[in-house]
Design an enzyme around this catalytic site. Structure first.
Site, PDB file in Angstrom:
ATOM      1  N   ASP A  70       4.584   1.511   1.550  1.00 41.22           N
ATOM      2  CA  ASP A  70       5.768   2.516   0.654  1.00 41.22           C
ATOM      3  C   ASP A  70       5.443   3.793   0.868  1.00 41.22           C
ATOM      4  O   ASP A  70       4.220   4.468   0.475  1.00 41.22           O
ATOM      5  CB  ASP A  70       5.860   2.135  -0.653  1.00 41.22           C
ATOM      6  N   LEU A 128       0.880  -1.082  -0.017  1.00 44.12           N
ATOM      7  CA  LEU A 128      -0.008  -0.111  -0.078  1.00 44.12           C
ATOM      8  C   LEU A 128       0.889   1.268  -0.040  1.00 44.12           C
ATOM      9  O   LEU A 128       1.734   1.279   0.670  1.00 44.12           O
ATOM     10  CB  LEU A 128      -0.838  -0.075   1.440  1.00 44.12           C
ATOM     11  N   ASN A 134       7.287   6.496  -0.047  1.00 44.75           N
ATOM     12  CA  ASN A 134       8.119   7.379  -1.077  1.00 44.75           C
ATOM     13  C   ASN A 134       8.552   8.859  -0.233  1.00 44.75           C
ATOM     14  O   ASN A 134       8.260   9.923  -0.771  1.00 44.75           O
ATOM     15  CB  ASN A 134       7.347   7.708  -2.222  1.00 44.75           C
ATOM     16  N   GLY A 169       9.609  -2.189  -9.014  1.00 50.03           N
ATOM     17  CA  GLY A 169       9.343  -1.751 -10.201  1.00 50.03           C
ATOM     18  C   GLY A 169       9.044  -0.374 -10.695  1.00 50.03           C
ATOM     19  O   GLY A 169       9.230   0.522  -9.568  1.00 50.03           O
TER      20      GLY A 169
END
Ligand code: OSB
Ligand code: MG
Length: 366
Positions: free
Chosen positions: A189, A163, A191, A291
């Protein structure tokens, strides 16, 4: 090999649904594709994983295109002969630009391995023929929509859910999904969306038995991650901060991370990725393949990497249908939560040239 011709083109592919993260919302993917042709007429393909804007990493599509044309390609073409293994050495004087460098190295490696009749998986030392698939789920408009999206992926067979989180979309989102799926491997995640003072907030996620928290703090804040790792029980996993073997060694030595997300573009290519894998295998640090919303070209190569023995966690290596209505290669289709590792020479897949031409926004030959 001798580089005979290099084709650079940008393509534009809509995503099947918007992908929202703490750094912005993606509704389509603009990708810089690299094709090299050598003296034997063998073509090698790669995609550059940089996004349109420098929001996830400092690199961006048009910047990579310029960097390649202005510096990297001329340095490579100045060599009478070049192997993929030479590429990082020749490009080392030009600082940064891992994603641009990785794309050139991978295209050259694809052509080289095609000439040798060896698959990328074999070249890297893969031990698996199929890899477990996870899926990265963007920030939703509300909890109902999140539940609906996660359910569609669980029903499709994905073996791990990630998520995306940010301040204001974390505890409740994770709690909701954990209640519905008490046993599914789950991770988050951020970021880089949190700060050093958010330790207490992130420690609240400990009750959900998450596999890891990915990149909660600024990419440069290795010390902050080390401090945070002492405040939370959930393992910290670095993504953006790991840009090379050296940075992986440093982050591990400082105990800023206990799991690593390896993205070949972010670290400068598959050769560097393999080195990070080997280091982590030796240190018993689990790794997984990240990815960048890749097309089938990048996905094929990522699957080869994810088939190495140290990749013990499912990666963000989802099926083509998770991203695109139509992929530029034969689509990667998930079977029982796995994708099959390509076995053909090089990356093992070819782009559909007619479709590629249809979605090409600019193209040049060098
Ligand atoms: O942080 O892992 C990330 C996509 C683009 C840029 C950064 C990230 C992501 C993803 C999706 O999380 C990964 C994927 O499914 O390709
Ligand atoms: Mg990430």
């Amino acid at each position: 090999m001798k580089l005979h011709e290099i084709e650079l083109r940008t393509i534009h592919l809509p995503l099947v649904r918007p992908f929202r993260t703490s750094f912005g919302t993606q509704t389509s993917r603009e990708v810089l594709m690299v094709k090299v042709t050598n003296e034997n007429g063998t073509a090698g393909w790669a995609e550059c994983v940089a996004m349109s804007e420098p929001l996830y990493s400092p690199e961006y599509v048009i910047g990579c295109l310029d960097f390649m044309k202005r510096f990297l390609i001329s340095a490579l073409r100045d060599k009478p002969s070049i192997t993929a293994e030479d590429v990082p050495v020749v490009l080392k004087p030009f600082l940064g630009g891992q994603m641009a460098k990785a794309a050139l190295e991978t295209a050259i490696l694809d052509a080289q391995l095609k000439d040798q009749g060896i698959s990328l998986a074999k070249y890297l030392g893969a031990t698996k023929t199929k890899v477990e698939c996870g899926v990265s789920v963007g920030i939703a408009n509300n909890l109902d929509e999140l539940v609906e999206e996660v359910k569609s992926y669980v029903d499709a067979g994905y073996r791990r859910i990630k998520l995306k989180i940010e301040p204001g979309w974390d505890y409740e989102a994770v709690k909701t999904i954990r209640q519905i799926y008490p046993d599914i491997p789950l991770q988050v995640d951020a970021n880089q969306a949190y700060s050093r003072s958010d330790g207490k907030l992130l420690a609240k996620l400990d009750e959900f038995n998450l596999l890891l928290i990915e990149q909660p703090l600024d990419e440069h804040d290795i010390l902050g991650h080390a401090m945070l790792a002492k405040e939370v029980k959930t393992p910290i996993c670095l993504d953006e901060s790991i840009i090379s073997l050296q940075s992986a060694q440093d982050a591990l030595a400082l105990e800023a991370t206990t799991v690593i997300n390896i993205k070949p573009g972010r670290v400068g290519g598959y050769i560097e990725s393999k080195k990070i894998h080997d280091l982590c295998l030796d240190k018993k640090i689990p790794v997984w393949c990240g990815g960048m919303l890749e097309t089938g070209i990048g996905r094929a190569a990522n699957l080869a990497l994810a088939a190495l023995p140290g990749f013990t966690l499912p990666g963000d290596t989802s099926a083509s249908s998770r991203y695109f209505k139509q992929d530029i290669t034969t689509p990667f289709v998930m079977d029982d939560g796995y994708l099959t590792v390509p076995t053909g020479p090089g990356i093992g897949v070819e782009p559909d040239l007619d479709f590629l031409d249809e979605i090409t926004t600019a193209k040049e030959l060098i």
